[in-house]
Design a protein around this motif. Structure first.
Motif, PDB file in Angstrom:
ATOM      1  N   GLN A   1       0.760  -0.875  -0.136  1.00 34.31           N
ATOM      2  CA  GLN A   1       0.078  -0.086   0.199  1.00 34.31           C
ATOM      3  C   GLN A   1       1.053   1.180   0.069  1.00 34.31           C
ATOM      4  O   GLN A   1       1.680   1.486   0.756  1.00 34.31           O
ATOM      5  CB  GLN A   1      -0.760   0.118   1.252  1.00 34.31           C
ATOM      6  N   VAL A   2       0.826   2.175  -0.996  1.00 34.11           N
ATOM      7  CA  VAL A   2       1.302   3.371  -1.274  1.00 34.11           C
ATOM      8  C   VAL A   2       1.015   4.403  -0.215  1.00 34.11           C
ATOM      9  O   VAL A   2      -0.054   4.983  -0.613  1.00 34.11           O
ATOM     10  CB  VAL A   2       1.429   3.620  -2.672  1.00 34.11           C
ATOM     11  N   TRP A   3       1.715   4.603   0.988  1.00 40.34           N
ATOM     12  CA  TRP A   3       1.402   5.697   1.878  1.00 40.34           C
ATOM     13  C   TRP A   3       0.248   5.408   2.737  1.00 40.34           C
ATOM     14  O   TRP A   3      -0.390   4.357   2.567  1.00 40.34           O
ATOM     15  CB  TRP A   3       1.367   7.022   0.970  1.00 40.34           C
ATOM     16  N   ASN A   4      -0.442   6.437   3.320  1.00 39.55           N
ATOM     17  CA  ASN A   4      -1.582   6.334   4.141  1.00 39.55           C
ATOM     18  C   ASN A   4      -2.129   7.668   4.191  1.00 39.55           C
ATOM     19  O   ASN A   4      -1.603   8.710   4.686  1.00 39.55           O
ATOM     20  CB  ASN A   4      -1.263   6.065   5.643  1.00 39.55           C
ATOM     21  N   GLU A   5      -3.251   7.560   3.524  1.00 39.63           N
ATOM     22  CA  GLU A   5      -4.179   8.787   3.596  1.00 39.63           C
ATOM     23  C   GLU A   5      -3.296  10.267   3.157  1.00 39.63           C
ATOM     24  O   GLU A   5      -2.968  11.054   3.761  1.00 39.63           O
ATOM     25  CB  GLU A   5      -4.700   9.161   4.739  1.00 39.63           C
ATOM     26  N   PRO A   6      -2.622  10.309   1.792  1.00 39.59           N
ATOM     27  CA  PRO A   6      -1.972  11.439   1.416  1.00 39.59           C
ATOM     28  C   PRO A   6      -2.311  12.759   1.531  1.00 39.59           C
ATOM     29  O   PRO A   6      -1.390  13.797   1.796  1.00 39.59           O
ATOM     30  CB  PRO A   6      -1.383  10.905  -0.138  1.00 39.59           C
ATOM     31  N   HIS A   7      -3.667  12.909   1.629  1.00 39.67           N
ATOM     32  CA  HIS A   7      -3.920  14.279   1.740  1.00 39.67           C
ATOM     33  C   HIS A   7      -4.055  14.718   3.157  1.00 39.67           C
ATOM     34  O   HIS A   7      -3.907  15.752   3.712  1.00 39.67           O
ATOM     35  CB  HIS A   7      -5.490  14.423   1.280  1.00 39.67           C
ATOM     36  N   ASN A   8      -3.801  13.576   3.998  1.00 32.26           N
ATOM     37  CA  ASN A   8      -3.679  13.892   5.587  1.00 32.26           C
ATOM     38  C   ASN A   8      -2.366  13.861   5.981  1.00 32.26           C
ATOM     39  O   ASN A   8      -2.145  14.719   6.976  1.00 32.26           O
ATOM     40  CB  ASN A   8      -4.778  12.732   6.199  1.00 32.26           C
ATOM     41  N   PHE A   9      -1.660  12.956   5.664  1.00 31.22           N
ATOM     42  CA  PHE A   9      -0.191  12.695   5.992  1.00 31.22           C
ATOM     43  C   PHE A   9       0.914  13.302   4.950  1.00 31.22           C
ATOM     44  O   PHE A   9       1.260  12.445   4.100  1.00 31.22           O
ATOM     45  CB  PHE A   9       0.073  11.428   6.488  1.00 31.22           C
ATOM     46  N   GLN A  10       1.160  14.369   5.339  1.00 36.51           N
ATOM     47  CA  GLN A  10       2.470  14.990   4.678  1.00 36.51           C
ATOM     48  C   GLN A  10       2.577  15.368   3.208  1.00 36.51           C
ATOM     49  O   GLN A  10       2.941  16.443   2.769  1.00 36.51           O
ATOM     50  CB  GLN A  10       3.751  14.006   4.804  1.00 36.51           C
ATOM     51  N   ILE A  11       1.682  14.593   2.407  1.00 42.48           N
ATOM     52  CA  ILE A  11       2.023  14.936   0.981  1.00 42.48           C
ATOM     53  C   ILE A  11       1.492  16.113   0.351  1.00 42.48           C
ATOM     54  O   ILE A  11       1.745  17.194  -0.101  1.00 42.48           O
ATOM     55  CB  ILE A  11       1.236  13.650  -0.231  1.00 42.48           C
ATOM     56  N   LEU A  12      -0.013  16.466   0.940  1.00 41.99           N
ATOM     57  CA  LEU A  12      -0.689  17.542   0.622  1.00 41.99           C
ATOM     58  C   LEU A  12       0.010  18.754   1.143  1.00 41.99           C
ATOM     59  O   LEU A  12       0.113  19.758   0.424  1.00 41.99           O
ATOM     60  CB  LEU A  12      -2.201  17.542   1.162  1.00 41.99           C
ATOM     61  N   LYS A  13       0.437  18.578   2.552  1.00 47.19           N
ATOM     62  CA  LYS A  13       1.096  19.910   3.298  1.00 47.19           C
ATOM     63  C   LYS A  13       2.604  20.134   2.265  1.00 47.19           C
ATOM     64  O   LYS A  13       2.604  21.490   2.232  1.00 47.19           O
ATOM     65  CB  LYS A  13       1.609  19.376   4.619  1.00 47.19           C
ATOM     66  N   MET A  14       3.034  19.158   1.885  1.00 44.95           N
ATOM     67  CA  MET A  14       4.597  19.278   1.055  1.00 44.95           C
ATOM     68  C   MET A  14       4.114  19.678  -0.144  1.00 44.95           C
ATOM     69  O   MET A  14       5.290  20.640  -0.645  1.00 44.95           O
ATOM     70  CB  MET A  14       5.466  18.205   1.437  1.00 44.95           C
ATOM     71  N   VAL A  15       3.272  19.509  -0.849  1.00 50.29           N
ATOM     72  CA  VAL A  15       3.126  19.717  -2.290  1.00 50.29           C
ATOM     73  C   VAL A  15       2.166  20.771  -2.529  1.00 50.29           C
ATOM     74  O   VAL A  15       2.208  21.534  -3.470  1.00 50.29           O
ATOM     75  CB  VAL A  15       2.863  18.455  -3.007  1.00 50.29           C
ATOM     76  N   GLY A  16       0.884  20.467  -1.887  1.00 47.89           N
ATOM     77  CA  GLY A  16      -0.224  21.435  -2.117  1.00 47.89           C
ATOM     78  C   GLY A  16      -1.050  21.117  -2.860  1.00 47.89           C
ATOM     79  O   GLY A  16      -1.045  20.042  -3.542  1.00 47.89           O
ATOM     80  N   GLY A  17      -2.276  21.971  -2.888  1.00 48.12           N
ATOM     81  CA  GLY A  17      -3.793  21.652  -3.528  1.00 48.12           C
ATOM     82  C   GLY A  17      -4.716  21.493  -2.511  1.00 48.12           C
ATOM     83  O   GLY A  17      -4.737  21.842  -1.376  1.00 48.12           O
ATOM     84  N   ALA A  18      -5.827  21.068  -3.018  1.00 47.38           N
ATOM     85  CA  ALA A  18      -7.168  20.807  -2.294  1.00 47.38           C
ATOM     86  C   ALA A  18      -7.315  19.421  -1.767  1.00 47.38           C
ATOM     87  O   ALA A  18      -6.981  18.551  -2.213  1.00 47.38           O
ATOM     88  CB  ALA A  18      -8.378  21.109  -3.242  1.00 47.38           C
ATOM     89  N   TRP A  19      -7.831  19.488  -0.389  1.00 42.60           N
ATOM     90  CA  TRP A  19      -8.000  18.399   0.148  1.00 42.60           C
ATOM     91  C   TRP A  19      -8.914  17.122  -0.489  1.00 42.60           C
ATOM     92  O   TRP A  19      -8.676  15.989  -0.463  1.00 42.60           O
ATOM     93  CB  TRP A  19      -8.843  18.315   1.617  1.00 42.60           C
ATOM     94  N   ASN A  20      -9.816  17.592  -1.396  1.00 41.12           N
ATOM     95  CA  ASN A  20     -10.579  16.937  -2.172  1.00 41.12           C
ATOM     96  C   ASN A  20     -10.135  16.560  -3.394  1.00 41.12           C
ATOM     97  O   ASN A  20     -10.858  16.073  -4.305  1.00 41.12           O
ATOM     98  CB  ASN A  20     -12.100  17.240  -2.103  1.00 41.12           C
ATOM     99  N   GLY A  21      -8.828  16.973  -3.880  1.00 43.77           N
ATOM    100  CA  GLY A  21      -8.276  16.518  -5.079  1.00 43.77           C
ATOM    101  C   GLY A  21      -8.805  17.491  -6.272  1.00 43.77           C
ATOM    102  O   GLY A  21      -8.210  17.117  -7.398  1.00 43.77           O
ATOM    103  N   ARG A  22      -9.508  18.232  -6.106  1.00 43.87           N
ATOM    104  CA  ARG A  22     -10.029  19.121  -7.266  1.00 43.87           C
ATOM    105  C   ARG A  22      -8.747  20.134  -7.699  1.00 43.87           C
ATOM    106  O   ARG A  22      -8.202  20.585  -7.209  1.00 43.87           O
ATOM    107  CB  ARG A  22     -11.272  19.961  -6.782  1.00 43.87           C
ATOM    108  N   PRO A  23      -8.920  19.599  -9.398  1.00 44.00           N
ATOM    109  CA  PRO A  23      -7.551  20.718  -9.742  1.00 44.00           C
ATOM    110  C   PRO A  23      -7.881  22.161  -9.714  1.00 44.00           C
ATOM    111  O   PRO A  23      -8.751  22.654  -9.638  1.00 44.00           O
ATOM    112  CB  PRO A  23      -7.817  20.050 -11.217  1.00 44.00           C
ATOM    113  N   PRO A  24      -6.538  22.681  -9.517  1.00 45.41           N
ATOM    114  CA  PRO A  24      -5.278  22.203  -9.620  1.00 45.41           C
ATOM    115  C   PRO A  24      -4.902  21.718  -8.076  1.00 45.41           C
ATOM    116  O   PRO A  24      -4.986  22.465  -6.962  1.00 45.41           O
ATOM    117  CB  PRO A  24      -4.386  23.555  -9.912  1.00 45.41           C
ATOM    118  N   SER A  25      -4.345  20.447  -8.149  1.00 50.52           N
ATOM    119  CA  SER A  25      -4.199  19.791  -6.943  1.00 50.52           C
ATOM    120  C   SER A  25      -2.740  19.015  -7.152  1.00 50.52           C
ATOM    121  O   SER A  25      -2.707  17.959  -7.493  1.00 50.52           O
ATOM    122  CB  SER A  25      -5.094  18.881  -6.264  1.00 50.52           C
TER     123      SER A  25
END
Length: 462
Positions: free
Chosen positions: A151-175
């Motif tokens: 399994q690749v990561w755990n909840e990337p929007h919650n853990f590190q990926i969103l915070k480090m890269v940016g975008g919307a929690w619900n994946g709506r572009p641009p994310s």
């Protein structure tokens, strides 16, 4: 004349089935495997759960666990890969001996081996570095002789990926975080498949709509089919039958994630259809987290330990009926996440432990073959499912809206025994000459006799 007789025979059989309460055309079985094949559990041994609780897994009939070692511990310096720690290797040996597969979660950010710099701020979550680490872990798991998925990561929007890269929690572009995560999926898939072709590689998200964005992303690996869903309900849900999103949730647009009744079954069906449309392959849904927190909230008020115990077997049946590969209940022990565990921090087994074990004993070796209750009634009223194996037949019945109901015991069922959700015999009441059982949030199991007719709705008598 032979043709006329054949048509009359078909008509007679059709009417006979209707009269008996059976489908006029036999539908294919909902599942072709033992119910137990989908039993999974999130373990917390890496968070301090006592190792002695490994001995409890056979009682639950678990076939998959989610377990892992942190990336930073396995690769403390770039390219310097370590063997599994002794404690984890010992667990793998126990899993293999007990026929339990491992869902290995790859994470989290490895700033020790790949420190962030001004030139490379995302180095700790670099997709290619994660892919190389995935190849190393795959080799170790393969050598350990266990069945496994990655399994690749755990909840990337919650853990590190969103915070480090940016975008919307619900994946709506641009994310951009979605793009980065899909690059992780690609890198891990390529490395894992070279090392062990056919190994399942799965995503991870608790926001349902993000799986829609992943599925249609142009850089998703060709043939990618592993969906790792965290299927938590919320305080507007009456139980596992009702998912968190609404049919018209604004945050899910442009997608509709569920039908108007918010049924779990329709949410899984829509997700599969969307994924199939964009990937061209049949998806596999792995629910790697699903549970209810004691003292949390649901549509009926406070979530009690007894209510979690009632919800658990219902969730497993719903998942199996929807074609889910594995459901990992969250979790085996409370550890760091609060009162989600089958076992609390003091070692006390909560009621949900007992209903899990009872489910395993009663229907674990049986196949889920039919949903008997009406198709349009998936979030309310009486729910009934039929399990079979050889001459064994068992009905599992409950109230989806948690309301008390009386269930007449149809003489055609030839019921031999009725058990409650804990596996204890149920006392059957009578109203004049009609035998009946009481229903509520917790399922009951009705074991049917040889030659029985599992017709629905049940009739009090003929």
């Amino acid at each position: 004349m032979p043709l006329i007789r054949s048509l009359w025979l078909r008509l007679w059989l059709h009417l006979a089935c209707i009269a008996m309460g059976l489908p006029a055309h036999a539908a294919p079985a909902l599942s072709d495997r033992p119910m137990r094949a989908g039993f999974g559990l999130v373990v917390k041994f890496d968070q301090g759960q006592p190792t002695a609780q490994l001995d409890l897994l056979p009682e639950l009939g678990v076939r998959w666990v989610r377990d892992a070692v942190q990336w930073v511990d396995m690769e403390p310096r770039a390219g310097e890969y370590k063997p599994f720690p002794p404690a984890f290797s010992q667990r793998l040996q126990r899993y293999r001996q007990q026929g339990i597969g491992v869902i290995y979660m790859l994470g989290y950010a490895n700033g020790k081996a790949y420190p962030a710099t001004k030139a490379a701020p995302r180095a700790p979550i670099d997709p290619e570095a994660l892919g190389r680490y995935a190849a190393h872990v795959t080799g170790l798991l393969k050598a350990a002789g266990v069945d496994f998925a990655v399994q690749v990561w755990n909840e990337p929007h919650n853990f590190q990926i969103l915070k480090m890269v940016g975008g919307a929690w619900n994946g709506r572009p641009p994310s951009p975080w979605v793009d980065h995560y899909v690059d992780m999926l690609r890198a891990v898939s390529e490395h894992v498949q070279k090392k062990a072709p056919g190994t399942p590689v799965i995503t991870s998200e608790d926001v349902l709509v993000n799986h829609y964005w992943f599925a249609q992303h142009p850089r998703l690996p060709q043939g990618f089919k592993g969906i790792g869903l965290h299927a938590y309900a919320n305080e507007s849900s009456s139980g596992p039958e009702v998912v968190a999103p609404y049919a018209d949730s604004e945050w899910a647009r442009p997608f509709q994630l569920v039908d108007r009744d918010r049924a779990f079954a329709t949410a899984i069906d829509r997700l599969k259809r969307h994924t199939r449309k964009h990937t061209g392959v049949e998806p596999e849904v792995w629910i790697t987290e699903w549970g209810f927190k004691v003292d949390g909230r649901f549509a009926g008020g406070r979530v009690t330990e007894e209510l979690v115990a009632a919800f658990l077997p219902r969730a497993y049946v719903l998942a199996e009926a929807a074609g889910v590969k594995v459901l990992c209940w969250f979790s085996m022990q409370d550890a760091n996440d609060g009162a989600y565990g089958l076992i609390d921090r003091a070692g006390r087994q909560r009621p949900a432990f007992r209903t899990y074990a009872a489910m395993s004993r009663i229907v674990g070796d049986l196949r889920l073959t039919q949903r008997l209750s009406p198709a349009g009634q998936q979030t309310r009223g009486t729910q009934a499912y039929l399990f079979e194996q050889g001459s064994r037949r068992t009905l599992m019945v409950w109230s989806a809206d948690n309301q008390s109901r009386t269930l007449p015991l149809d003489p055609a069922w030839s019921a031999t025994r009725i058990l409650d959700a804990y596996g204890e015999p149920v006392k059957v009441g009578t109203r004049q000459v009609v035998r009946q059982a009481e229903l509520g949030a917790a399922p009951i199991y009705i074991e049917l006799g040889a030659g029985s007719t599992p017709r629905w709705p049940p009739r009090a008598g003929d």
